[in-house]
Design an enzyme around this catalytic site. Structure first.
Site, PDB file in Angstrom:
ATOM      1  N   TRP A   1      37.521  63.072  46.805  1.00  0.00           N
ATOM      2  CA  TRP A   1      36.948  63.697  45.717  1.00  0.00           C
ATOM      3  C   TRP A   1      35.815  65.108  46.078  1.00  0.00           C
ATOM      4  O   TRP A   1      35.519  65.663  45.234  1.00  0.00           O
ATOM      5  CB  TRP A   1      35.946  62.608  45.095  1.00  0.00           C
TER       6      TRP A   1
ATOM      7  N   GLU B   1      32.745  59.295  33.192  1.00  0.00           N
ATOM      8  CA  GLU B   1      33.035  60.268  34.016  1.00  0.00           C
ATOM      9  C   GLU B   1      34.004  60.980  33.825  1.00  0.00           C
ATOM     10  O   GLU B   1      35.028  60.993  34.375  1.00  0.00           O
ATOM     11  CB  GLU B   1      32.908  59.942  35.498  1.00  0.00           C
TER      12      GLU B   1
ATOM     13  N   HIS C   1      30.341  53.200  36.163  1.00  0.00           N
ATOM     14  CA  HIS C   1      31.021  54.496  36.237  1.00  0.00           C
ATOM     15  C   HIS C   1      31.056  54.765  34.764  1.00  0.00           C
ATOM     16  O   HIS C   1      32.114  54.172  34.586  1.00  0.00           O
ATOM     17  CB  HIS C   1      32.089  54.513  37.229  1.00  0.00           C
TER      18      HIS C   1
ATOM     19  N   HIS D   1      29.900  56.308  47.753  1.00  0.00           N
ATOM     20  CA  HIS D   1      31.198  55.512  48.059  1.00  0.00           C
ATOM     21  C   HIS D   1      31.241  55.457  49.483  1.00  0.00           C
ATOM     22  O   HIS D   1      31.993  56.319  49.849  1.00  0.00           O
ATOM     23  CB  HIS D   1      32.327  56.124  47.214  1.00  0.00           C
TER      24      HIS D   1
ATOM     25  N   GLN E   1      37.895  50.689  40.694  1.00  0.00           N
ATOM     26  CA  GLN E   1      38.419  51.849  40.648  1.00  0.00           C
ATOM     27  C   GLN E   1      39.362  52.127  39.666  1.00  0.00           C
ATOM     28  O   GLN E   1      39.355  53.101  38.951  1.00  0.00           O
ATOM     29  CB  GLN E   1      38.766  52.362  42.109  1.00  0.00           C
TER      30      GLN E   1
HETATM   31 FE   FE2 Z   1      31.045  57.482  41.817  1.00  0.00          FE
END
Ligand code: FE2
Length: 430
Positions: A332, A230, A227, A76, A169
């Site tokens: 993160w 997750e 994604h 990212h 996101q």
């Molecule tokens: Fe990711």
């Protein structure tokens, strides 16, 4: 340039632009061999035990590894190197990270995103990475992150292949506008369609989002990188939806399921059934062990789950698995330098892949397998006629490279020297 390098000024035209002498050439599936490798006009011109001829730059790389470049399959770049701004992630959870990022992204500008991205790409290129797939958050209405990464893609195009994924996101259906933003991202030139089905408001929204992603990819002829699952929730089951879509559309080679951390929490009976479907689907997988081991298991007491997908089992079935760094110093993950050997090392640890062939496989996951995930395999690899994207590591083999996080001494991009780093020379002083 190191002491073993020489630059000639011959009277006749040199045979090669760059000639690597006596390096250990890696192959994905057979033992390495000692060779000379000649580069001319941007391509690998010759590989042989000994090459005659001269070169503008000749490098003695005896005892070192000649490898194709490292591949960053999942990062990212829009959030890279924003650690602590606007605040530190105190809980260490994925969801606090999303909250922090939703505040941070209000202040993004195209120039700032582009500058940080290019800086991070240079940092990775210095460490041998020449192919990168980055996700760009397309959940904010100005698409600033996407535009910043598209600008970065343009800025680095002469020395780095950068793919940009339109990544919602906050979910495609969490806000009315987000669905349209995905379409807008395609029109602006994103290379791949992303998604986050496990973070949609309902399971039904998640299933619908996967279908929407496959439809968009088909309509705009783009790759897919989602994604997927997750989360530690063993009921997150969107990988099976992706597999079904890929089986029915026959496009598995263009599809990537990233993270799939819930796969490590599934019961074995379900996991074994799913593995059969995945074999039929032939989709690609990206695991991000540095980040998964950090973010997952946060709601567990003890024993704590590792939260990394079944890399070893997928690899043993012959499915394509590559590895990503995912985050570098962002909400993160507060650590990381973009070194893909760190990523391979963590995979070896967390996935119990300490056997000799398994360690070699983890190296392949940050090289050849990554190229397959990115769909760039036709232009990737150490073969005559292919673009001369080559790195030289100060290591004797794959194991040594990962074990010591070997210095990438030479980075050659499109036939030109892009970066050189001298390995450290520690001195014992007593
Ligand atoms: Fe990711």
């Amino acid at each position: 340039m190191n002491q073993s390098a020489s630059t000639s000024t011959p009277t006749s035209t040199p045979t090669y632009d760059i000639l690597l002498r006596q390096g250990s050439l890696l192959h994905p599936d057979r033992p390495s061999e000692i060779v000379d490798l000649g580069i001319r006009d941007g391509q690998i011109a010759a590989i042989a035990p000994h090459l005659d001829g001269t070169a503008i730059t000749e490098l003695d790389v005896t005892g070192q590894v000649i490898s194709p470049p490292l591949v960053e399959s999942h990062i990212h770049l829009d959030s890279a190197r924003t650690i602590g701004n606007p605040r530190w992630n105190q809980s260490g959870t994925l969801f606090e990270g999303i909250d922090i990022w939703s505040d941070r992204k209000k202040t993004l500008t195209v120039e700032e995103v582009c500058d940080r991205a290019v800086g991070t790409l240079k940092q990775q290129a210095l460490q041998g990475v020449l192919f990168v797939r980055s996700h760009a958050d397309v959940s904010e209405p100005t698409l600033t992150a996407l535009q910043g990464l598209l600008a970065a893609r343009e800025q680095v195009k002469d020395w780095m292949t950068l793919q940009v994924v339109a990544f919602p996101q906050d979910g495609i259906y969490s806000q009315p506008k987000n669905n349209d933003l995905m379409e807008e991202a395609m029109k602006l030139g994103a290379d791949a369609v992303g998604g986050i089905p496990h973070y949609e408001l309902t399971r039904e929204d998640g299933v619908q989002s996967v279908h929407r992603i496959f439809d968009l990819a088909e309509r705009y002829d783009r790759l897919i990188d989602v994604h997927c699952d997750e989360i530690d929730d063993d009921q997150a089951r969107f990988l099976e939806v992706m597999a079904a879509c890929a089986i029915r559309r026959g496009n598995g080679a263009k599809v990537t399921a990233s993270h799939t951390t819930a796969f490590s929490s599934y019961n074995n009976a379900y996991a074994m059934k799913l593995l059969g479907f995945l074999q039929r689907a032939q989709i690609n997988f990206v695991s991000n062990p540095l980040i998964n081991i950090t973010l997952q298991g946060r709601t567990d007491t003890y024993p704590k789950r590792r939260g990394v997908t079944r890399v070893k089992e997928l690899w043993q079935l012959g499915l394509n698995v590559s590895l990503g760094h995912d985050c570098i110093q962002d909400p993160w993950y507060s650590l990381g330098t973009g070194n893909m050997l760190d990523v391979a090392s963590m995979a070896i640890h967390v996935c119990h892949m300490t056997g000799q062939a398994e360690i070699d496989a983890c190296y392949n996951m940050v090289t050849w397998h990554g190229a397959k995930t990115l769909n760039v395999a036709d232009d990737y690899g150490l073969e005559v006629g292919k673009p001369a994207n080559v790195i030289v590591l100060a290591a004797s083999d794959r194991y040594d490279a990962i074990c010591r996080r070997a210095t990438v001494q030479y980075v050659i991009s499109r036939g030109q020297m892009l970066a050189q780093t001298r390995p450290p020379e520690p001195q014992w002083c007593r």
